[in-house]
Design a protein around this motif. Sequence first.
Motif, PDB file in Angstrom:
ATOM      1  N   LEU A 166       0.599  -1.154  -0.007  1.00  0.00           N
ATOM      2  CA  LEU A 166      -0.171  -0.066   0.130  1.00  0.00           C
ATOM      3  C   LEU A 166       0.887   1.297  -0.040  1.00  0.00           C
ATOM      4  O   LEU A 166       0.502   2.347  -0.607  1.00  0.00           O
ATOM      5  CB  LEU A 166      -0.959  -0.086   1.188  1.00  0.00           C
ATOM      6  CG  LEU A 166      -2.150  -1.063   1.217  1.00  0.00           C
ATOM      7  CD1 LEU A 166      -2.984  -0.941   2.114  1.00  0.00           C
ATOM      8  CD2 LEU A 166      -3.168  -0.783  -0.002  1.00  0.00           C
ATOM      9  N   LYS A 169       1.490   2.502  -3.442  1.00  0.00           N
ATOM     10  CA  LYS A 169       0.137   3.052  -4.145  1.00  0.00           C
ATOM     11  C   LYS A 169      -0.155   4.513  -3.782  1.00  0.00           C
ATOM     12  O   LYS A 169       0.287   4.823  -2.816  1.00  0.00           O
ATOM     13  CB  LYS A 169      -0.789   1.996  -4.153  1.00  0.00           C
ATOM     14  CG  LYS A 169      -0.467   0.609  -4.657  1.00  0.00           C
ATOM     15  CD  LYS A 169      -1.843  -0.229  -4.677  1.00  0.00           C
ATOM     16  CE  LYS A 169      -1.354  -1.573  -5.112  1.00  0.00           C
ATOM     17  NZ  LYS A 169      -2.567  -2.603  -5.129  1.00  0.00           N
ATOM     18  N   TRP A 171      -2.128   7.494  -1.801  1.00  0.00           N
ATOM     19  CA  TRP A 171      -2.558   7.504  -0.180  1.00  0.00           C
ATOM     20  C   TRP A 171      -3.975   7.206  -0.173  1.00  0.00           C
ATOM     21  O   TRP A 171      -4.558   7.011   0.953  1.00  0.00           O
ATOM     22  CB  TRP A 171      -1.900   8.673   0.278  1.00  0.00           C
ATOM     23  CG  TRP A 171      -2.473   9.878  -0.264  1.00  0.00           C
ATOM     24  CD1 TRP A 171      -2.263  10.744  -1.370  1.00  0.00           C
ATOM     25  CD2 TRP A 171      -3.869  10.483   0.397  1.00  0.00           C
ATOM     26  NE1 TRP A 171      -2.876  11.757  -1.359  1.00  0.00           N
ATOM     27  CE2 TRP A 171      -4.216  11.756  -0.612  1.00  0.00           C
ATOM     28  CE3 TRP A 171      -4.804  10.244   1.447  1.00  0.00           C
ATOM     29  CZ2 TRP A 171      -5.062  12.584  -0.282  1.00  0.00           C
ATOM     30  CZ3 TRP A 171      -5.763  11.175   1.398  1.00  0.00           C
ATOM     31  CH2 TRP A 171      -5.920  12.205   0.823  1.00  0.00           C
ATOM     32  N   LYS A 172      -4.664   7.671  -1.186  1.00  0.00           N
ATOM     33  CA  LYS A 172      -6.210   7.458  -1.195  1.00  0.00           C
ATOM     34  C   LYS A 172      -6.575   5.831  -1.325  1.00  0.00           C
ATOM     35  O   LYS A 172      -7.532   5.422  -0.611  1.00  0.00           O
ATOM     36  CB  LYS A 172      -6.918   8.198  -2.308  1.00  0.00           C
ATOM     37  CG  LYS A 172      -6.743   9.841  -2.048  1.00  0.00           C
ATOM     38  CD  LYS A 172      -7.515  10.485  -3.171  1.00  0.00           C
ATOM     39  CE  LYS A 172      -7.313  11.912  -3.063  1.00  0.00           C
ATOM     40  NZ  LYS A 172      -8.245  12.660  -4.107  1.00  0.00           N
ATOM     41  N   ASP A 173      -5.860   5.144  -1.837  1.00  0.00           N
ATOM     42  CA  ASP A 173      -6.271   3.721  -1.954  1.00  0.00           C
ATOM     43  C   ASP A 173      -6.032   3.005  -0.565  1.00  0.00           C
ATOM     44  O   ASP A 173      -6.503   2.167  -0.178  1.00  0.00           O
ATOM     45  CB  ASP A 173      -5.241   3.106  -2.842  1.00  0.00           C
ATOM     46  CG  ASP A 173      -5.575   3.491  -4.563  1.00  0.00           C
ATOM     47  OD1 ASP A 173      -6.573   4.078  -4.579  1.00  0.00           O
ATOM     48  OD2 ASP A 173      -4.685   3.271  -5.305  1.00  0.00           O
ATOM     49  N   ALA A 174      -4.833   3.559   0.146  1.00  0.00           N
ATOM     50  CA  ALA A 174      -4.435   3.064   1.261  1.00  0.00           C
ATOM     51  C   ALA A 174      -5.559   3.587   2.262  1.00  0.00           C
ATOM     52  O   ALA A 174      -6.091   2.648   3.200  1.00  0.00           O
ATOM     53  CB  ALA A 174      -3.126   3.628   1.822  1.00  0.00           C
ATOM     54  N   GLN A 175      -6.114   4.888   2.290  1.00  0.00           N
ATOM     55  CA  GLN A 175      -7.089   5.267   3.104  1.00  0.00           C
ATOM     56  C   GLN A 175      -8.497   4.521   2.840  1.00  0.00           C
ATOM     57  O   GLN A 175      -9.219   4.261   4.005  1.00  0.00           O
ATOM     58  CB  GLN A 175      -7.455   6.812   2.915  1.00  0.00           C
ATOM     59  CG  GLN A 175      -8.326   7.471   3.864  1.00  0.00           C
ATOM     60  CD  GLN A 175      -8.523   8.963   3.425  1.00  0.00           C
ATOM     61  OE1 GLN A 175      -8.103   9.147   2.153  1.00  0.00           O
ATOM     62  NE2 GLN A 175      -9.189   9.788   4.371  1.00  0.00           N
ATOM     63  N   ALA A 176      -8.707   3.894   1.811  1.00  0.00           N
ATOM     64  CA  ALA A 176     -10.178   3.244   1.599  1.00  0.00           C
ATOM     65  C   ALA A 176      -9.953   1.850   2.088  1.00  0.00           C
ATOM     66  O   ALA A 176     -10.967   1.230   2.512  1.00  0.00           O
ATOM     67  CB  ALA A 176     -10.111   3.035  -0.145  1.00  0.00           C
ATOM     68  N   VAL A 177      -8.672   1.187   2.340  1.00  0.00           N
ATOM     69  CA  VAL A 177      -8.770  -0.191   2.958  1.00  0.00           C
ATOM     70  C   VAL A 177      -8.050  -0.111   4.277  1.00  0.00           C
ATOM     71  O   VAL A 177      -7.663  -1.086   4.955  1.00  0.00           O
ATOM     72  CB  VAL A 177      -7.729  -0.966   2.193  1.00  0.00           C
ATOM     73  CG1 VAL A 177      -8.484  -1.179   0.661  1.00  0.00           C
ATOM     74  CG2 VAL A 177      -6.452  -0.448   1.882  1.00  0.00           C
ATOM     75  N   TRP A 250       3.563   9.016  -1.637  1.00  0.00           N
ATOM     76  CA  TRP A 250       2.645   9.732  -1.258  1.00  0.00           C
ATOM     77  C   TRP A 250       3.044  11.221  -1.108  1.00  0.00           C
ATOM     78  O   TRP A 250       2.245  12.051  -1.654  1.00  0.00           O
ATOM     79  CB  TRP A 250       2.135   9.429   0.337  1.00  0.00           C
ATOM     80  CG  TRP A 250       1.424   8.020   0.380  1.00  0.00           C
ATOM     81  CD1 TRP A 250       1.109   7.091  -0.862  1.00  0.00           C
ATOM     82  CD2 TRP A 250       1.333   7.358   1.387  1.00  0.00           C
ATOM     83  NE1 TRP A 250       0.685   6.015  -0.367  1.00  0.00           N
ATOM     84  CE2 TRP A 250       0.783   6.171   1.139  1.00  0.00           C
ATOM     85  CE3 TRP A 250       1.290   7.656   2.765  1.00  0.00           C
ATOM     86  CZ2 TRP A 250      -0.030   5.501   1.836  1.00  0.00           C
ATOM     87  CZ3 TRP A 250       0.726   6.745   3.749  1.00  0.00           C
ATOM     88  CH2 TRP A 250       0.306   5.511   3.210  1.00  0.00           C
TER      89      TRP A 250
END
Length: 916
Positions: A166, A169, A171-177, A250
């Motif tokens: 994560l 990738k 940071w929004k993808d990390a925030q989603a999961v 990020w």
Amino acid sequence: MLKPTVTSPTPAKHNDTAHLDRLTGGAFSAPTSGERAARVREWLQGNPEADQLAEVFKELSARDKGAAKLVREKLDEAKRSKGQEALGAEWAAKAQTLLDLQKLNMADALAWQRDAAKAGAPLSKEPLVTLKTQLAERVRVIEDLQHRVQVQREAAVLLAQRIEVLSTKPWKDAQAVVDTLRTDVEHWQTQATELTADANWSSVDMKFPPLLDASRGQLLVVWDAFQGALAMAVAAAQDGAAALPPVPVWADELRIARGVPAEAAPKQAKPKIDPEVRAKAVAVVREALTTLEQEVGEGHGKASAGAANALRHALKEFGKVIDDKLENQAHAALAAAGELEGWQRWRADQLREELVAKAEGLLKRPEGQTIGGRKMQESLRTLREQWKQTDQGGVPNHALWKRFDEACNEAHKVVEAWLEKIKAESAEHKAQRLALIAEVNAWAEANRTALDDDWKGFNRILHQFGDRWREGGHVGEKTFAELQPLWKAAISNAAAPLEALQAQSLALRHAMIDEARVLGDAPMLRIDAVKALQQRWQAQAHAVPIDRRQEQKLWDAFRKPIDDAFNRKTAEREKAETALGARDRVVLDAAKALEAANASGDAQAIRTAMAALDAALHGQAQAQAQVTAAGAQESAAKAAAAESEQNQPPAPEETAQVATENIANEAPAEEGSAAEQPAPEPVVPPKPAPKPVVAMRGDDRPGMKKEAPAPAAGRGGKWGDRKDSSPRGGRDGRDGKPAGRQDGFGRGDDRAPRQAAWQEAPRLGDTAFRAQRDALENAQQALRKLAAQAHGEALTQLLTAWEKRDAALVPSAQDLGGRATPATRTAWVQALGGTAPAKAPNPQEALLRLEMAAEVPTPAEHLNARRMLQLQLLTRRNDPAPAQTWGDDAAAVLAGEFSATDARRVQNVLKVLLKR
């Protein structure tokens, strides 16, 4: 003063016997041994006490051994049972002790069942069964905990990898999961807490708790860093002045969102250095680096430590001069050397501890599992060699070496005792071998020749001496080197007479081999001389024994020329036989044609080929007859031509000459030899054929007629016998004379001279004879197989016609065979067509008659009916038998209803009736 009364022991013994007799139910007073044993068995069924058993056995053993044996077996059983109970209690206490331990050693738990079984404890009885199950269950739980620790460790690694992925990738993808990750991490921590809270966690192997703690700490560190970085990323996204997160991806993304170009900070350039100084520094560092990499690659712990120190000094001195690439390589090599040094130190100590445990375990073994002296010596030598190899790769450990050396010295006492025992045995074996050598020398002096010329017995005794020497036991190499020459001299002295005789026998056998070669090379093989020579060889072989291999080689050399001669003779015979003549070739071709017909499976083709082969076998005689007839016709034609050329009748001399020439031409001659035959003699008129003597049977007494046969004396005929019957009556029925005998001696009325039923023909070669014989045998077998198949197909078609009630499916009379006449087939067709006669018998009764006619068994449920029908047939004297009316009975069965059971019975019956 009154004297005390002395009580005799006999009444007391009598009273004890009576008491025991009442106790055992009259076993002591039983009149026979069998009754005594029976009463003892009945008494033993009540499970008497051990004291009573001992008393009864003591008294009964002197009276009846057989009955006392039963009591002794009961006593032994009671002792075994008592011993089993004691063993069971002992091992139950050990198992309970293991179960009560808070920290269970799995090795002890697993060894409990093995040791209990070796000790003979009743593991199949309570309470050992329950304790064994409890121990196995606790071991299973501990193993499950260890397995779950490994699973949790892998799960922690996977979670950390997910977090690291994560970070690469947005940071929004990390925030989603992040919520899903938080749930997984909390779940992992819950499972880890459950593992440590388990009651058997203290029994887990010591290496597993540190693994779980390390995984927990690593996962929490990664998770906390990820949460902090994600919080900073969210804050930086909301506030343009906030600090950027430490995650490069990020941070670059947020810089781009703020409009700041994502450029890497330029590295500070190193100051310029003199090229000669740089080259010297690179050479020194590279040399140290190469040495370190070589030592690390070979796994040398001590050498790698020195090379690492040298490289560190080189980096300290020239680190600012060399380039970054070389510097990175040097640091990587130092890291590898540090890992190798630490690993080797740890591994060396671990190997030393294992060797110490092995050395201490040499003497700490269960009862009955002791190690022998030789195996103990080899084990100690192996352990010391392994310790030396371990010391070469790591730093020595003096504490472990002291323990190891003490254990090895203690175990070496077993080796010393074994060596003393071996020394004593070697001395004893040496004395035995010296005694054997003296015995052989004495025997050699007393037996300079074989007793009764039994040289085989002489050789057998020598072999027995050799076996005793080989089985004389172990002695040292030095002792054996001293004794071996003495033994060889003694056995050679004893075998000298036999060796001299064997030398003479070898000379005689070589002479016989030369004689066999002469016989084998002769143009004509003399069988009598070969037999005589073989008898001489056998006599020599039985008289003088020699080595088996040498004797076999001599026998092969003796037999080879004779075998070659016989093989040569056989080859010549086979060569003569394989030279096929015209008749052999014809027979071979006919045999091959018959084999091809056999393979085709066509009965007509097989019969045609058999006829052709038979014609080929008899064709040579016919060919000879044709040649003879052709020669006679040619001679007659020549004579007619000679007569037509002369206009006048010839003179008597010419007539005789022409007759002589005709006779010479008509006489058969061999090919290529007609011109060489001498002139024929004058023709002698043939003599009239003698009148055959006819044997007359009649009464030659005076006054009697010769034509009337004399009555047989002492032989009376039965009423109704034919007068012209003869015990050797012929097949033609004429006067009791056998048919086909026409030689005039009771063999026919025409009294014609006997004629040969076959003509002389040359003998077939071996190849042609075997070919025609095999072809005929295969043809007969194929015809029988085809006949059986046709018979089975016909029966199947008939049963199918009965099942379908279709008369058109009934096979033809030819397919049914000669036993089924056309009238019988017509009756079957009418029965299937529904036009059977009204007086036809009951189908079941007809089926029983069929089974009686075919003499096949009847099913069990119909046996009573068959017996009843047989009784009824006995009262019907004028009725035809079932064997005469089986065709009508079969028609009656076919007119009835079809059933699978009746169809099988009909098939079994017709299979027999249609074949007879």
